[in-house]
Structures are given as structure tokens and as C-alpha cells.
Design an enzyme around this catalytic site. Structure first.
Site, PDB file in Angstrom:
ATOM      1  N   GLU A 275       0.838  -1.217   0.000  1.00 50.60           N
ATOM      2  CA  GLU A 275       0.000   0.000   0.000  1.00 50.60           C
ATOM      3  C   GLU A 275       0.865   1.257   0.000  1.00 50.60           C
ATOM      4  O   GLU A 275       0.782   2.071   0.919  1.00 50.60           O
ATOM      5  CB  GLU A 275      -0.868   0.029   1.265  1.00 50.60           C
ATOM      6  CG  GLU A 275      -1.760  -1.163   1.476  1.00 50.60           C
ATOM      7  CD  GLU A 275      -2.348  -1.213   2.898  1.00 50.60           C
ATOM      8  OE1 GLU A 275      -1.825  -0.536   3.804  1.00 50.60           O
ATOM      9  OE2 GLU A 275      -3.333  -1.927   3.076  1.00 50.60           O
ATOM     10  N   GLY A 277       1.974   4.956  -0.633  1.00 48.33           N
ATOM     11  CA  GLY A 277       1.339   6.235  -0.936  1.00 48.33           C
ATOM     12  C   GLY A 277       2.411   7.220  -1.361  1.00 48.33           C
ATOM     13  O   GLY A 277       2.600   7.524  -2.534  1.00 48.33           O
ATOM     14  N   ARG A 278       3.179   7.667  -0.349  1.00 52.13           N
ATOM     15  CA  ARG A 278       4.179   8.705  -0.564  1.00 52.13           C
ATOM     16  C   ARG A 278       5.165   8.376  -1.685  1.00 52.13           C
ATOM     17  O   ARG A 278       5.519   9.247  -2.470  1.00 52.13           O
ATOM     18  CB  ARG A 278       4.950   8.873   0.748  1.00 52.13           C
ATOM     19  CG  ARG A 278       5.957   9.971   0.774  1.00 52.13           C
ATOM     20  CD  ARG A 278       6.759   9.881   2.089  1.00 52.13           C
ATOM     21  NE  ARG A 278       5.933   9.656   3.237  1.00 52.13           N
ATOM     22  CZ  ARG A 278       5.545  10.604   4.103  1.00 52.13           C
ATOM     23  NH1 ARG A 278       5.977  11.837   3.954  1.00 52.13           N
ATOM     24  NH2 ARG A 278       4.785  10.311   5.126  1.00 52.13           N
ATOM     25  N   CYS A 346      -1.445  33.946  10.216  1.00 48.95           N
ATOM     26  CA  CYS A 346      -1.110  34.579  11.488  1.00 48.95           C
ATOM     27  C   CYS A 346      -0.710  33.556  12.547  1.00 48.95           C
ATOM     28  O   CYS A 346      -1.389  33.381  13.564  1.00 48.95           O
ATOM     29  CB  CYS A 346      -2.294  35.393  11.970  1.00 48.95           C
ATOM     30  SG  CYS A 346      -2.821  36.547  10.712  1.00 48.95           S
ATOM     31  N   GLU A 347       0.363  32.830  12.290  1.00 48.30           N
ATOM     32  CA  GLU A 347       0.927  31.877  13.254  1.00 48.30           C
ATOM     33  C   GLU A 347       2.401  31.777  12.952  1.00 48.30           C
ATOM     34  O   GLU A 347       2.783  31.654  11.783  1.00 48.30           O
ATOM     35  CB  GLU A 347       0.355  30.467  13.050  1.00 48.30           C
ATOM     36  CG  GLU A 347      -1.047  30.303  13.502  1.00 48.30           C
ATOM     37  CD  GLU A 347      -1.404  28.836  13.731  1.00 48.30           C
ATOM     38  OE1 GLU A 347      -0.510  28.030  14.038  1.00 48.30           O
ATOM     39  OE2 GLU A 347      -2.587  28.532  13.594  1.00 48.30           O
TER      40      GLU A 347
HETATM   41  C1  LIG Z   1      -0.728   5.929   5.456  1.00 40.72           C
HETATM   42  C2  LIG Z   1      -0.865   4.500   5.152  1.00 40.72           C
HETATM   43  C3  LIG Z   1      -0.258   3.956   4.019  1.00 40.72           C
HETATM   44  C4  LIG Z   1       0.631   4.747   3.106  1.00 40.72           C
HETATM   45  O1  LIG Z   1       1.779   5.201   3.710  1.00 40.72           O
HETATM   46  P1  LIG Z   1       2.943   5.865   2.841  1.00 40.72           P
HETATM   47  O2  LIG Z   1       3.966   6.221   3.828  1.00 40.72           O
HETATM   48  O3  LIG Z   1       2.356   7.070   2.176  1.00 40.72           O
HETATM   49  O4  LIG Z   1       3.415   4.861   1.859  1.00 40.72           O
HETATM   50  C5  LIG Z   1      -0.481   2.621   3.746  1.00 40.72           C
HETATM   51  N1  LIG Z   1      -1.270   1.850   4.537  1.00 40.72           N
HETATM   52  C6  LIG Z   1      -1.866   2.335   5.633  1.00 40.72           C
HETATM   53  C7  LIG Z   1      -2.703   1.445   6.454  1.00 40.72           C
HETATM   54  C8  LIG Z   1      -1.692   3.672   5.979  1.00 40.72           C
HETATM   55  O5  LIG Z   1      -2.274   4.147   7.081  1.00 40.72           O
END
Ligand SMILES: *Cc1c(COP(=O)(O)O)cnc(C)c1O
Length: 421
Positions: A275, A277-278, A346-347
Site C-alpha cells: 500500500e 502512498g508517498r 497569522c501563526e
Molecule cells: C498511510 C498509510 C499507508 C501509506 O503510507 P505511505 O507512507 O504514504 O506509503 C499505507 N497503509 C496504511 C494502512 C496507511 O495508514
């Protein structure tokens, strides 16, 4: 590698000059590169070659429909953490059997929505969630496929706000209690156990924590099988880090990560899901902003931008470091000045960088925040009544606005004044 490079003295996104986009849509804005998104997806897909697998994009990192459509078209499944994200995946044509549902707080409404629409599996995180899901599925006359997210008590060695695999974190069930919890799941009529899930955190820059976690998952697979459970799928989570600076040690490559997966769980005959993402979206996006003022402080210069913490919260929230580069390439050997780079909110937390060396910039100069594609636009807010900034997708020499900036009228029209006022 990404597709944001200087060409003839100006920053380009693929074959489009960033300044051309700025002139068309105004600043600040996010811009994503199609080629970088697909390239990063393929790196993962290829790294798992030889194992039955599905790469599910963690869309919480970047969930614009156009971005999802690019990745779905390349063959990605989706990892979703809410009903809204599920509907996004479905809206770009991802079938339910390619969507996994993660998260510690799934509601009954979300369970019903996803069970009715079709779902590959629920990654269940607690016993109360298990009982709730079983009840909802039974009432609907269906069976919910599940993995249980185990917490392997491994230190991911990352920022505290994005570490999820230690016993003090809210995620998953302690791996030591897994047998008991799987026995309970097996006894619930609305659930079908299909595997195990683990995710230990984000922005991991070493492989050792993954190795420790996946070894524990491999051992648990054998134990649970001996207890009579079907374990045919392993969801190994996301979390591989990206380089935010060009100077620091490079995080592990997807190929090394893939080899680690094959080494730790490859012998089990399971289908593997990951999974990320980044690593797919992070370096596929820039946030582009304009200098409003250059202000002389008592002992420093401030570069005051039109972008702010509400547009890109990572520096304020995670102490994140983003490369910030001028859109006009500095002349070789140009003198560098130390700036505090800030937004107008404003922080004092609205500070992107302190003492950052940049060539001298003046009003109206454009700057680009690199590595802003993940946890950027998705975490933006309208704090200070600043409209959400637009998102743009580049593909070769074309670009399109994939989310327009709302007008002030649109923003104001979302509020309602009660009749008694
Ligand atoms: C946030 C998350 C991801 C993705 O994480 P990355 O660091 O963006 O790869 C995958 N699985 C779960 C369950 C997450 O909470």
C-alpha cells in the site's frame, strides 16, 4: 528521479514550463507529473514481479480523481481509509475487488457502503470492529472478507506522528494476541478470514524495521495456518520513504524492498499486497508559490510567499524539510542568501524553512516546493479563509486544471445564516 527539471534556465514539469502554468492558473497551485506517477507505480509493480501481487495506492496521500485515474489505468488497486475515498476509487472505475479498506474507525455506514459496492477486503484493527462488521454483514446477508492488522511492536524509526507499529500506537492488535483474535474472528458468522495485514509507519528510510515486521508476519502465518485458518493473502502496508533533500542518504529502492518481501514471505505461497502512498505521489508533485514581499527583519530576511501552512502543512505538522527552488534557474555560482521562508498566516508555525540558502529573490519571483505531491493538497484547509489552491496535471506538453480554485462566492455560499439572525 522525477520529471521536474530545469530546461533553458526555467523549471519545467515534463514538457510544460512551470511559469506558463502559473500565468494560466495563478499561484499558489499544485502540479503533478503523469510520467512520474506511472513510473513510481511501475517500480513497485516490477519489484514484486514473480510473486502474485497487487499494488494498492494509498490514496490518502493524493486523492484527486485525475491522479487516481492515471494510477488505476496503470494497473493499481486502491487502499482507502474512508467511505469518501472508496467512492473516489469507484468514481474512476476501480472495481471493488481491487479496493482494500484500512483504518481504525470504520463506521457502520462505511461498512454498508463498501459491502454493498464490493470490496476486496477489510483490514480490521480491533475486536469491537470485528463484531460490528460481522453484524453489519450478517444483516445484509453477505460475508465480509478480512485480514486482521497486527501490530508487530517494531520501531519504524520515523517521525512520531507517522510511526504506527509500536505497541503504544492505536493501530492493529498486539501480535502476541493474534491467535486469540483470529479464533474470535473465525467464530463470527459474517466474517471470512483471508490473511494478515501490517503497516508500521510512513517515511521509513531503512529496511530493517520492514524486515523485522515481515519476519514476524511470516512466523504468524505458519502459526495461524496450524490453527486451521486460511491465510492466503498478506497485506504488507506502505511506508517506504522518499528523499526530501538531494543531499541526504537515499532511502532504499523499491527493488531492494521487493527483494526483502520475497526473502521474508515469498515462500508462503500467499498473494502479496502493498500500500505505497508517498513513494508514488510524493516526488510526482510540486507546490508552486509566488513571493509577495521580501522583508528585512532585525537579523534576517523573510521571504513572504502567497502559499501558507494551510496549503502545505507538512513543515508545521511534521517538521518536514522540502527543497524550495526558484522557478527561474539561478546563474551558476550565483550568490546565496539565507532566508526564512514563510507564509502569510497569522501563526509563527507558518514557516516553511529557516535560514534557507537561496539566490536573492525579489517580489513576484516564483518558487517551487519539491516532493509536495504526497500529504500536500489532501491535507490543505481553508484556514484564514484562504481558498483551497488548484491542482494541475501535466502529461507531456499538455496540462489541465484537475481541481479549480473555488471563488470567494463559492466559499461564502457554503455557510448558512440561521433564520433567527
Ligand atoms: C498511510 C498509510 C499507508 C501509506 O503510507 P505511505 O507512507 O504514504 O506509503 C499505507 N497503509 C496504511 C494502512 C496507511 O495508514
Amino acid at each position: 528521479m522525477d520529471h521536474f527539471l530545469y530546461r533553458d534556465g526555467a523549471l519545467f514539469a515534463e514538457d510544460v514550463a512551470v511559469s506558463e502554468i502559473a500565468a494560466a492558473v495563478g499561484t499558489p497551485f499544485y502540479v503533478y507529473s503523469t510520467a512520474t506517477l506511472t513510473r513510481h507505480f511501475r517500480l513497485f509493480d516490477d519489484a514484486l514481479d514473480g510473486l502474485p501481487h497487487l499494488v494498492c495506492f494509498a490514496m490518502k496521500s493524493c486523492s484527486n480523481l485525475a491522479v487516481l485515474k492515471v494510477l488505476a489505468g496503470a494497473g493499481a488497486g486502491m487502499d482507502v481509509v474512508s467511505g469518501g475515498e472508496y467512492l473516489r476509487a469507484r468514481a474512476v472505475g476501480v472495481p471493488g475487488e481491487r479496493i482494500v479498506f484500512s483504518g481504525v474507525g470504520k463506521t457502520e455506514e462505511e461498512m454498508r457502503l463498501t459491502l454493498a459496492g464490493g470490496i476486496r477486503q477489510f483490514n480490521v484493527e480491533s475486536e469491537p470492529e470485528m463484531r460490528r462488521l460481522s453484524a453489519v454483514a450478517t444483516a445484509m446477508g453477505v460475508v465480509a472478507p478480512i485480514t486482521v492488522r497486527v501490530n508487530p511492536d517494531v520501531d519504524a524509526k520515523t517521525h512520531a506522528k507517522i510511526a504506527t507499529g509500536k505497541s503504544e500506537n492505536k493501530f492493529g492488535i498486539p501480535i502476541a494476541r493474534a491467535r486469540e483474535v483470529y479464533a474470535m474472528a473465525a467464530a463470527l458468522p459474517g466474517l471470512k478470514i483471508i490473511g494478515i495485514d501490517v503497516h508500521i509507519g510512513s517515511q521509513l528510510t531503512e529496511l530493517a524495521p520492514f524486515e523485522a515486521a515481515y519476519q514476524k508476519v511470516a512466523e504468524l502465518t505458519e502459526v495461524l495456518r496450524a490453527d486451521g485458518h486460511e491465510i492466503s493473502r498478506l497485506d504488507l502496508g506502505g511506508g517506504l520513504g522518499i528523499p526530501y533533500t538531494r543531499s541526504n542518504d537515499a532511502p532504499p529502492l523499491p527493488t531492494e524492498y521487493g527483494d526483502l518481501i520475497k526473502r521474508t514471505v515469498g515462500h508462503l505461497g500467499c498473494e502479496v499486497e502493498i500500500e505505497p502512498g508517498r513513494l508514488i505521489s510524493g516526488n510526482a508533485g510540486l507546490m508552486v508559490s509566488k513571493v509577495v514581499y521580501v522583508k528585512e527583519g532585525a537579523d534576517r530576511q523573510f521571504l513572504i510567499l502567497d502559499g501558507a501552512m494551510n496549503d502545505l502543512i507538512r513543515p508545521a505538522m511534521y517538521d518536514a524539510w522540502h527543497d524550495i527552488v526558484p522557478v527561474i534557474e539561478p546563474a551558476p555560482g550565483a550568490e546565496q542568501v539565507a532566508f526564512d521562508i514563510v507564509g502569510p498566516v497569522c501563526e509563527s508555525g507558518d514557516t516553511f524553512a529557516k535560514g534557507r540558502l537561496m539566490p536573492q529573490l525579489g517580489e513576484d519571483a516564483l518558487v517551487a516546493f519539491r516532493s509536495a505531491g504526497a500529504y500536500g493538497a489532501v491535507m490543505a484547509s481553508e484556514y484564514n479563509s484562504r481558498p483551497l489552491i488548484p491542482e494541475v496535471l501535466v502529461h507531456g506538453d499538455q496540462f489541465a486544471v484537475i481541481r479549480a480554485r473555488p471563488t470567494f462566492d463559492e466559499m461564502l455560499s457554503r455557510d448558512t445564516i440561521p433564520s433567527w439572525l
